[in-house]
Motif scaffolding. Structure first.
Motif, short mmCIF file in Angstrom:
data_model
loop_
_atom_site.label_atom_id
_atom_site.label_comp_id
_atom_site.label_asym_id
_atom_site.label_seq_id
_atom_site.Cartn_x
_atom_site.Cartn_y
_atom_site.Cartn_z
N ASP A 122 0.82 -1.21 0.00
CA ASP A 122 0.00 0.00 0.00
C ASP A 122 0.86 1.26 0.00
O ASP A 122 0.57 2.21 -0.71
N ILE A 123 1.92 1.26 0.78
CA ILE A 123 2.82 2.41 0.83
C ILE A 123 3.49 2.62 -0.51
O ILE A 123 3.61 3.74 -0.99
N LEU A 124 3.91 1.53 -1.13
CA LEU A 124 4.57 1.63 -2.43
C LEU A 124 3.64 2.17 -3.50
O LEU A 124 4.05 2.98 -4.34
N VAL A 125 2.40 1.75 -3.48
CA VAL A 125 1.42 2.25 -4.45
C VAL A 125 1.20 3.74 -4.25
O VAL A 125 1.18 4.51 -5.21
N VAL A 126 1.05 4.17 -3.01
CA VAL A 126 0.86 5.59 -2.72
C VAL A 126 2.08 6.39 -3.16
O VAL A 126 1.95 7.48 -3.75
N MET A 127 3.28 5.85 -2.91
CA MET A 127 4.50 6.55 -3.33
C MET A 127 4.55 6.69 -4.85
O MET A 127 4.94 7.74 -5.37
N LYS A 128 4.16 5.66 -5.56
CA LYS A 128 4.17 5.71 -7.02
C LYS A 128 3.16 6.73 -7.53
O LYS A 128 3.45 7.51 -8.45
N ILE A 129 1.98 6.78 -6.92
CA ILE A 129 0.97 7.76 -7.33
C ILE A 129 1.47 9.17 -7.05
O ILE A 129 1.30 10.07 -7.88
N CYS A 130 2.11 9.38 -5.90
CA CYS A 130 2.66 10.70 -5.57
C CYS A 130 3.74 11.11 -6.56
O CYS A 130 3.81 12.28 -6.96
N LEU A 131 4.56 10.16 -6.98
CA LEU A 131 5.60 10.45 -7.96
C LEU A 131 4.98 10.88 -9.28
O LEU A 131 5.39 11.89 -9.88
N TYR A 132 3.97 10.15 -9.74
CA TYR A 132 3.28 10.52 -10.98
C TYR A 132 2.62 11.89 -10.85
O TYR A 132 2.67 12.71 -11.77
N ALA A 133 1.99 12.14 -9.71
CA ALA A 133 1.32 13.42 -9.50
C ALA A 133 2.32 14.57 -9.50
O ALA A 133 2.07 15.63 -10.10
N SER A 134 3.47 14.37 -8.86
CA SER A 134 4.47 15.45 -8.86
C SER A 134 5.04 15.67 -10.26
O SER A 134 5.30 16.81 -10.65
N ASN A 135 5.21 14.62 -11.02
CA ASN A 135 5.67 14.77 -12.40
C ASN A 135 4.66 15.55 -13.24
O ASN A 135 5.03 16.41 -14.03
N LEU A 136 3.38 15.23 -13.06
CA LEU A 136 2.33 15.95 -13.79
C LEU A 136 2.29 17.43 -13.38
O LEU A 136 2.11 18.31 -14.22
N LEU A 137 2.47 17.69 -12.10
CA LEU A 137 2.47 19.06 -11.62
C LEU A 137 3.64 19.84 -12.22
O LEU A 137 3.47 20.96 -12.70
N CYS A 138 4.82 19.23 -12.23
CA CYS A 138 5.99 19.88 -12.82
C CYS A 138 5.77 20.16 -14.30
O CYS A 138 6.11 21.24 -14.80
N LEU A 139 5.22 19.18 -15.00
CA LEU A 139 4.98 19.37 -16.43
C LEU A 139 3.94 20.45 -16.69
O LEU A 139 4.05 21.21 -17.65
#
Length: 121
Positions: free
Chosen positions: A98-115
């Protein structure tokens, strides 16, 4: 199959039915693409089961698969499950899934925000 109920503060369990792993022909997860706790176990008869959660359904399937590999070494069909969550070699099958899935979603979200904040000229 165990029946569970509570009497006051005491929990009670009763064995309702027993199955043998050697008789299990297939586990059908019904829908691999959805968060669905329902699955079928195919013996001489098909039993429809509802797990506590989708995660517990996958844990149960992984456990049966490990027991089969350890003791019976027969071809156990596990269908309509996402292989990413079934296999031990996957990072997602750890107890911290569960923690790993949340971390992956946060990584994708931060990438989208930066883009979205970048200006292209």
């Amino acid at each position: 199959m165990v029946k569970h109920w509570r009497v006051d503060r005491e929990e009670k369990y009763e064995i309702v039915e027993k199955w043998f792993l050697k008789d299990l022909e297939m586990i059908d997860g019904k829908e691999a693409d959805t968060d669905n706790p329902y699955f079928d176990m195919h013996f001489h008869k098909i039993y429809s089961i509802e797990a506590y959660s989708c995660a517990s359904k996958y844990t149960f399937a992984r456990t049966l698969n490990k027991l089969n590999a350890m003791y019976l070494k027969k071809d156990l069909k596990i269908v309509n499950f996402d292989d990413t969550y079934l296999n031990d070699g996957s990072i997602w099958s750890s107890s911290n899934r569960d923690i790993l899935v949340v971390m992956k979603i946060c990584l994708y979200a931060s990438n989208l925000l930066c883009l979205s904040l970048c200006r292209f000229s």
